[in-house]
Motif scaffolding. Structure first.
Motif, short mmCIF file in Angstrom:
data_model
loop_
_atom_site.label_atom_id
_atom_site.label_comp_id
_atom_site.label_asym_id
_atom_site.label_seq_id
_atom_site.Cartn_x
_atom_site.Cartn_y
_atom_site.Cartn_z
N THR A 184 0.90 -1.04 -0.26
CA THR A 184 0.08 0.07 0.10
C THR A 184 0.82 1.13 0.21
OG1 THR A 184 -2.08 -1.90 1.01
CG2 THR A 184 -1.84 1.21 1.31
N ALA A 185 2.26 0.95 0.91
CA ALA A 185 3.04 2.11 0.64
C ALA A 185 3.06 2.42 -0.58
CB ALA A 185 4.42 2.48 1.43
N LEU A 186 3.85 1.66 -1.19
CA LEU A 186 4.09 1.83 -2.27
C LEU A 186 3.12 2.01 -3.52
CD1 LEU A 186 6.00 -1.43 -3.45
CD2 LEU A 186 7.35 0.54 -2.77
N VAL A 187 2.00 2.20 -3.75
CA VAL A 187 0.74 1.85 -4.29
C VAL A 187 1.07 3.60 -3.92
CG1 VAL A 187 -2.11 1.99 -4.72
CG2 VAL A 187 0.20 0.17 -4.53
N LEU A 188 0.29 3.93 -2.43
CA LEU A 188 0.82 5.34 -2.18
C LEU A 188 1.99 6.57 -3.56
CD1 LEU A 188 -0.54 8.03 -0.80
CD2 LEU A 188 0.97 7.38 1.41
N ALA A 189 2.70 5.48 -2.96
CA ALA A 189 3.77 6.77 -3.79
C ALA A 189 3.89 7.26 -4.70
CB ALA A 189 5.51 6.53 -3.10
N ALA A 190 2.92 5.99 -5.73
CA ALA A 190 2.62 6.01 -7.28
C ALA A 190 1.80 6.95 -7.53
CB ALA A 190 2.70 4.67 -7.58
N VAL A 191 0.62 6.55 -6.56
CA VAL A 191 -0.75 8.01 -7.16
C VAL A 191 -0.23 9.43 -6.75
CG1 VAL A 191 -2.88 8.32 -6.14
CG2 VAL A 191 -2.57 6.04 -6.08
N THR A 192 0.63 9.78 -5.47
CA THR A 192 1.10 10.53 -5.37
C THR A 192 1.90 11.43 -6.70
OG1 THR A 192 1.49 9.87 -2.91
CG2 THR A 192 2.06 12.43 -3.86
N LEU A 193 2.48 10.45 -6.82
CA LEU A 193 3.86 10.96 -8.11
C LEU A 193 2.93 11.49 -9.48
CD1 LEU A 193 6.82 8.81 -7.05
CD2 LEU A 193 6.59 11.32 -6.04
N LEU A 194 2.03 9.98 -9.75
CA LEU A 194 1.36 9.93 -11.23
C LEU A 194 0.35 10.47 -11.91
CD1 LEU A 194 2.95 5.74 -12.16
CD2 LEU A 194 3.95 8.40 -12.80
N VAL A 195 -0.59 9.97 -10.65
CA VAL A 195 -1.89 10.67 -11.35
C VAL A 195 -2.07 11.87 -10.81
CG1 VAL A 195 -4.66 10.50 -10.56
CG2 VAL A 195 -2.70 8.49 -10.05
N PRO A 196 -2.22 12.78 -11.37
CA PRO A 196 -3.19 14.56 -12.12
C PRO A 196 -4.35 14.86 -10.45
CG PRO A 196 -3.15 13.84 -13.85
CD PRO A 196 -3.50 12.29 -12.95
N ARG A 197 -4.21 15.73 -10.17
CA ARG A 197 -4.64 16.66 -9.06
C ARG A 197 -5.61 16.84 -9.89
NH1 ARG A 197 -1.93 17.61 -4.27
NH2 ARG A 197 0.52 18.10 -4.67
#
Length: 499
Positions: A184-197
């Motif tokens: 989940t921590a890895l997914v959170l990092a990926a969402v924070t970096l990749l998914v537009p605001r």
């Protein structure tokens, strides 16, 4: 909570769209893993923290109960507060709760951590789906996104069973929760970096009264059904919970009719397809939890397979599931969504009917492998098509709620189906005059046969419901949850298949 309307999030460029979709799909994958990863490890968890029989059940129920009860609230919060914001908050809460579950030294702490996991999952699932519908426009991109969604949903459930067996046997039960926390921590990092605001999608107030009423209703319903498996349907607590659920659901309907900012607004059902999609998803979902439940028990209790082999036995199902999700949009474009849904449900029913022939002297390769592949194909194709149907034509500001609703119907349908099928299987087992294993196997056969009959009836119902909207039949996998520009509409009209 008054929020200003903001423009929709920009569609990610082609060079990043794959990474964005992978990050969002990983959010769905991790909560599906957490749903099934504890099943194989339950005997070890019970010994590790000193759980009673009832406490062991609540390691599973605490998560699924809260998850199902709060999905609608999570979807509406995502629409009002911003989907990316709610998704990242849910992932953070989910990671912390998973770590706490792994570190738990008492049953109370473990069950409390699983409850908080359910809260986080109820925020993640609808927010991630709504973001995927918002960021990927109608057309082939939407079809590919839904195909990926179906693949990770089925693969997550099967992978959880496999990972649960591997991690428990290698390092002990706490590592199933450590794995979920790290993932989940890895997914959170990926969402924070990749998914537009994204920002809040809609002006309005959060319907606290409606949310509280429907959440309590679903809690009573799920609690009553799960408790009935052990306490029986005549237990006064079970009957009180089910009666309370009926009263609260009736009150919710009355409340929603009088509120201008209702949790489930009427406009959500104006297309006529959202109600059909959710009804069919509830019926189809009523067999999926029971499938993993009975199949795992048959493999371990009757065939004598160890936990690791039981988990590995889910791999063909996972592979068939991913294949079916990939094929779903192509089949829909080629033969139409109505025929695709009907054929997929019949394929799944055929696999269940095959399982209804299991025996005490059977084997994995003769009795489980073939049906698992058929069910994996049918389940994944149906999931993709019904998810598309359930968000078809939904206004952009309600995409999160639509995602929460379809997840709710699938989750609650699964709980209702599991309660009904376990009761049916238990009654057949109790009435049996054979050896214990023969009686247990007879109960499993009956449950699988009933599942096949229900899926066949669902296929007939799907034919009737989708006939009403035949003009959209070929484009069901490319449904629209956000407004499109004239240029996008022109492009979609050129790429859409003839119907």
């Amino acid at each position: 909570m008054n929020l200003k309307r903001t423009p929709p999030a920009p569609v990610p460029p082609a060079s990043r769209s794959g990474a964005v979709l992978a990050a969002l799909a990983a959010s769905q994958f991790i909560i599906m893993v957490a749903t099934s990863i504890v099943n194989v490890a339950l005997p070890h968890i019970r010994a590790g923290v000193g759980l009673s029989d009832g406490g062991t059940t609540w390691v599973v129920n605490a998560y699924s109960l809260v998850f199902g009860a709060l999905l609608l609230a999570g979807g509406r919060a995502a629409d009002l507060l911003g989907r990316r914001r709610v998704l990242t908050a849910g992932l953070a809460l989910f990671a912390v709760a998973s770590l706490a579950a792994g570190l738990a030294s008492s049953s109370n702490v473990l069950i409390a951590a699983r409850t908080v996991q359910g809260v986080g999952a109820a925020a993640i699932a609808p927010a991630a789906l709504a973001l995927a519908m918002e960021l990927f426009p109608s057309g082939p991109a939407r079809g590919r996104a839904l195909a990926v969604w179906g693949a990770v949903s089925g693969a997550g459930g099967a992978s959880g069973v496999l990972l649960g067996g591997v991690l428990t046997q290698a390092w002990g039960w706490p590592w199933i929760f450590y794995f979920v926390a790290f993932g989940t921590a890895l997914v959170l990092a990926a969402v924070t970096l990749l998914v537009p605001r994204t920002a809040a999608r809609k002006a309005g107030r959060f319907d606290w009264l409606g949310t509280a009423t429907v959440s309590l209703a679903l809690t009573c319903l799920v609690w009553g059904l799960t408790t009935a498996r052990a306490a029986g349907w005549t237990d006064t607590r079970v009957q009180g919970a089910l009666l309370g659920a009926c009263v609260l659901l009736a009150a919710f309907v009355v409340i929603e009719r009088r509120r201008p900012d209702a949790l489930v607004p009427r406009r959500l059902f104006t297309t006529g397809r959202v109600a059909a999609g959710n009804l069919l998803m509830a019926l189809q979902g009523s067999v999926w939890i029971a499938l993993f439940f009975f199949l795992s028990l048959y493999q371990q209790q009757v065939l004598g397979m160890p936990p690791l082999a039981t988990g590995a036995g889910q791999l063909p199902f996972a592979l068939a599931n991913m294949l079916g999700s990939t094929l779903a949009p192509r089949l829909s474009r080629r033969i139409g969504a109505r025929a695709t849904v009907t054929a997929a449900l019949c394929t799944e029913a055929g696999g269940m009917l095959w399982l209804s022939r299991i025996s005490v002297h059977g084997s994995y390769f003769a009795d489980v492998l073939g049906p698992s592949i058929l069910i994996g194909l049918g389940l994944s194709i149906t999931f993709v098509q019904l998810t598309a149907l359930a968000v078809d034509g939904v206004p952009g500001q309600d995409a999160g709620l639509a995602g929460g609703l379809v997840n709710t119907t699938r989750q609650v349908g699964g709980v209702i189906g599991l309660a009904a099928l376990t009761t049916l299987a238990g009654s057949v087992t109790a009435a049996g005059h054979q050896t214990h294993l023969e009686a247990v196997t007879a109960g499993y056969r009956t449950a699988f046969a009933a599942s096949a009959a229900l899926l066949t009836a669902t296929a007939l119902l799907a034919m009737a419901l989708t006939r009403r909207t035949r003009r959209n039949d070929g484009a069901l996998a490319h449904t629209t949850a956000t407004p499109t520009t004239p240029a996008q509409q022109e492009q979609n009209s050129r790429s859409a298949p003839a119907t």
